[in-house]
Design an enzyme around this catalytic site. Structure first.
Site, PDB file in Angstrom:
ATOM      1  N   GLU A 104      -9.828  -0.258  -0.734  1.00  0.00           N
ATOM      2  CA  GLU A 104      -9.035  -0.054  -1.953  1.00  0.00           C
ATOM      3  C   GLU A 104      -9.889  -0.394  -3.167  1.00  0.00           C
ATOM      4  OE1 GLU A 104      -6.945   1.307  -3.617  1.00  0.00           O
ATOM      5  OE2 GLU A 104      -4.979   0.362  -3.544  1.00  0.00           O
ATOM      6  N   ASP A 105      -9.504   0.149  -4.305  1.00  0.00           N
ATOM      7  CA  ASP A 105     -10.262  -0.135  -5.530  1.00  0.00           C
ATOM      8  C   ASP A 105      -9.932  -1.503  -6.115  1.00  0.00           C
ATOM      9  OD1 ASP A 105      -7.680   0.684  -6.263  1.00  0.00           O
ATOM     10  OD2 ASP A 105      -8.338   2.109  -7.783  1.00  0.00           O
ATOM     11  N   ASP A 108      -3.705  -5.761  -7.410  1.00  0.00           N
ATOM     12  CA  ASP A 108      -3.092  -6.310  -8.613  1.00  0.00           C
ATOM     13  C   ASP A 108      -1.865  -7.108  -8.146  1.00  0.00           C
ATOM     14  OD1 ASP A 108      -2.658  -6.444 -11.412  1.00  0.00           O
ATOM     15  OD2 ASP A 108      -1.419  -4.665 -11.389  1.00  0.00           O
ATOM     16  N   PHE A 157      -6.892  -4.746 -18.034  1.00  0.00           N
ATOM     17  CA  PHE A 157      -6.885  -3.408 -17.437  1.00  0.00           C
ATOM     18  C   PHE A 157      -8.284  -2.818 -17.474  1.00  0.00           C
ATOM     19  CE2 PHE A 157      -6.046   1.007 -16.687  1.00  0.00           C
ATOM     20  CZ  PHE A 157      -5.117   0.926 -15.668  1.00  0.00           C
ATOM     21  N   ARG A 170     -12.846   7.728 -14.446  1.00  0.00           N
ATOM     22  CA  ARG A 170     -13.285   7.459 -13.070  1.00  0.00           C
ATOM     23  C   ARG A 170     -14.785   7.655 -12.901  1.00  0.00           C
ATOM     24  NH1 ARG A 170      -8.570   7.015  -9.954  1.00  0.00           N
ATOM     25  NH2 ARG A 170      -6.897   8.468 -10.408  1.00  0.00           N
TER      26      ARG A 170
END
Ligand code: IMP
Ligand code: MG
Length: 185
Positions: A104-105, A108, A157, A170
């Protein structure tokens, strides 16, 4: 850092630059190979955010592996997840009896991955481990075991190296903090 106009939307100091990413991803790959001790794995990329990290990471893992892809969306505002998760693209192959490494990136709230872990367990995987490039622990809403994490970051963020805001950024080679005025617009 490249001399790109896109960087104007970020805060001036990069959070993680491309050299640091390359080095850390290589370390993670070595650790993963060592831990699985030659056992074959299925590496699962969570689209789209993890695509860049995944393609770099798997080339650092000396293990027999197959790869597969899943796309998930969680309903919520553009900068926060709600925990209501929908599978938009499922795995192509059965994972029964397989060692699954979910890539996963960023984690959170943890809601997306805790849903996914439960979902994959019901399919009879032999083991499930979670690997994330970034971890924002301050915002965790559920208890989630994360087996591999690249960088622990503050509650801001971030975009780049696969991570987006509204599908943009991206392709940035580095990770930076998006200026709040960009998503407040
Ligand atoms: P969680 O369910 O709250 O853990 O949400 C994880 C997902 O939210 C990630 O896969 C990202 O798509 C997205 N996300 C969370 N924080 C960020 C961020 O700082 N930048 C970009 N995407 C983020
Ligand atoms: Mg994502």
């Amino acid at each position: 850092m490249k001399d790109w106009k896109l960087y104007q939307d970020l805060k001036p100091e990069l959070l993680v630059n491309s050299d640091e990413l390359k080095q850390r991803v290589a370390e993670m790959g070595r650790q993963i190979a060592q831990d699985y001790q030659g056992e074959p794995i299925v590496a699962v990329c969570i689209l789209k955010g993890a695509a860049i990290f995944f393609s770099d990471l798997i080339r650092e893992i000396d293990l027999p592996m197959s790869i597969d892809f899943m796309a998930i969306s969680s309903y919520g505002s553009s900068t926060k997840s709600s925990g209501v998760v929908r599978i938009n693209k499922d795995l192509d192959k059965d994972i029964t009896g397989k060692h699954v490494l979910v890539v996963e990136d960023i984690i959170d709230s943890g809601l997306t991955l805790s849903f996914l872990r439960e979902n994959l367990l019901t399919r009879g995987a032999k083991s499930i481990k979670i690997c994330t490039l970034l971890d924002k622990p301050d915002r965790r809403k559920v208890d989630l075991k994360v087996d591999y994490k690249g960088f622990v970051i503050p509650d801001e963020f971030v975009v780049g190296y696969g991570l987006d805001y509204a599908e943009k950024y991206r392709n940035l080679p580095d990770i930076g903090v998006l200026r709040p005025e960009i998503y407040a617009k």
